[in-house]
Design an enzyme around this catalytic site. Structure first.
Site, PDB file in Angstrom:
ATOM      1  N   GLY A  38       0.799  -1.223   0.000  1.00 27.12           N
ATOM      2  CA  GLY A  38       0.000   0.000   0.000  1.00 27.12           C
ATOM      3  C   GLY A  38       0.825   1.262   0.000  1.00 27.12           C
ATOM      4  CE  LYS A  39       5.825  -0.108   2.977  1.00 22.29           C
ATOM      5  NZ  LYS A  39       7.163  -0.675   3.266  1.00 22.29           N
ATOM      6  CB  VAL A  40       4.891   2.653  -4.680  1.00 23.37           C
ATOM      7  CG1 VAL A  40       5.130   3.209  -6.079  1.00 23.37           C
ATOM      8  CG2 VAL A  40       5.939   3.190  -3.704  1.00 23.37           C
TER       9      VAL A  40
END
Length: 339
Positions: free
Chosen positions: A294-296
């Protein structure tokens, strides 16, 4: 061989303003392998710059600053291509702040007797030499700054800002990254700050002042960087190497979520690395892998498998000569902590 014979040829930092790489990048776009990846990275950096809502965060790991790319990062800040920086302590202190004090890095060779280098008090980064005596001067300058401050915990951003303030009056080289960021309100974070010359200076500071001293609060770093992510919403990452800076900035999305803020994943991301994905390390993890955390986001992401000094100047020269940075609004994120 004497020390003066080994420290003769200084590293000259490349000036991306002096040449236009657009014809090379445009040709690479029609090629394959690393060439096409490099062109893709240049295109994504351009998208970040042209997106009026996007704040761009530079991450630095490795020794590109010592290796000749220091001016690239300074020019990116001066030309409003970068809004915040997350770096290793070595990149900021041992390399940039070190040169701001008037010291140099020198061209050397890896094919040498390292015991002989140690006898001459010369440190080696592959084919680059550093005078250890000058580096210890840098350590003690950090101590001087710490001695002058109110004894309390500081984020690395706060302390590096004080380093920039010190350089305004004391720098021998006026366009260091630390001083330039101070003057442009671009915050610098070093989540592993003590793993550098800063660490030696701060240890000596605390040793001499056991009851009242400056300390570095890495949790405050995480909160402050996450505050930028929450305020900026749309963000792009331009990452040189991997390591702590890469993971630290990517984790701001998750941290904001923990704090109850709904923020989007980093919308744009470029990483230049030589790390191999097969060992499961953070430095080598792909940007697509970061999406699973769920970061990039994976719409505009580009991995470039190359040693950074070989492709970084081409990518940034392309952005500089396209000129879209001229109409970009300054974010001045360094000011949000004064409110």
């Amino acid at each position: 061989m004497e020390k003066k014979d080994l420290l003769k040829q200084t590293i000259e930092h490349i000036d991306v303003k002096s040449f236009d790489s657009a014809p090379i990048i445009d040709s690479m776009r029609k090629m394959s392998f690393t060439s096409r990846e490099t062109a893709g990275a240049a295109d994504i950096l351009q998208r970040m710059i042209k997106d009026r809502d996007c704040s761009i965060i530079l991450t630095l790991a490795g020794s590109t600053s010592a290796g000749g790319c220091m001016q690239v990062y300074v020019d990116m800040v001066k030309c409003n291509m970068i809004d915040a920086i997350v770096a290793t302590g070595a990149s900021i202190v041992d390399m940039d702040f070190f040169e701001a004090l008037g010291f140099k890095h020198y061209r050397g060779t890896p094919f040498i007797d390292d015991k002989m280098l140690r006898d001459n008090y010369i440190d080696r980064i592959y084919d680059t030499y550093i005078d250890e005596e000058e580096l210890q001067n840098c350590d003690m300058t950090v101590k001087v700054i710490a001695d002058s401050l109110e004894p309390r915990p500081y984020s690395s951003r706060e302390f590096i800002r004080e380093m920039g303030r010190y350089l305004v009056d004391h720098s021998k080289k006026k366009d260091s990254l630390v001083q330039t960021c101070y003057e442009h309100d671009v915050p610098i974070f070093c989540p592993a700050f003590s793993d550098s010359s800063a660490g030696f200076g701060l240890v000596k500071h605390q040793w001499e002042r056991p009851d009242k001293h400056v300390s570095i609060d890495s949790v405050k770093d995480f909160l402050e960087l996450t505050q930028i992510k929450m305020a900026a919403k749309t963000t792009g990452l331009f990452m040189i190497g991997g390591g702590v800076p890469k993971n630290f900035v990517q984790d701001t999305v998750i941290c904001a979520e923990i704090l109850g803020e709904d923020v989007p994943m980093h919308q744009y991301a470029v990483q230049i690395t030589v790390a191999d994905v097969r060992d499961g390390a953070c430095s080598s993890s792909t940007l697509k892998e970061a999406s699973s955390w769920g970061k990039v986001d994976t719409v505009y992401e580009q991995m470039v498998y190359a040693e950074a000094t070989s492709v970084l100047p081409l990518i940034v020269s392309y952005a500089y000569h396209r000129g879209d940075w001229k109409s970009r609004e300054k974010r001045r994120w360094g000011r949000i902590y004064d409110r």
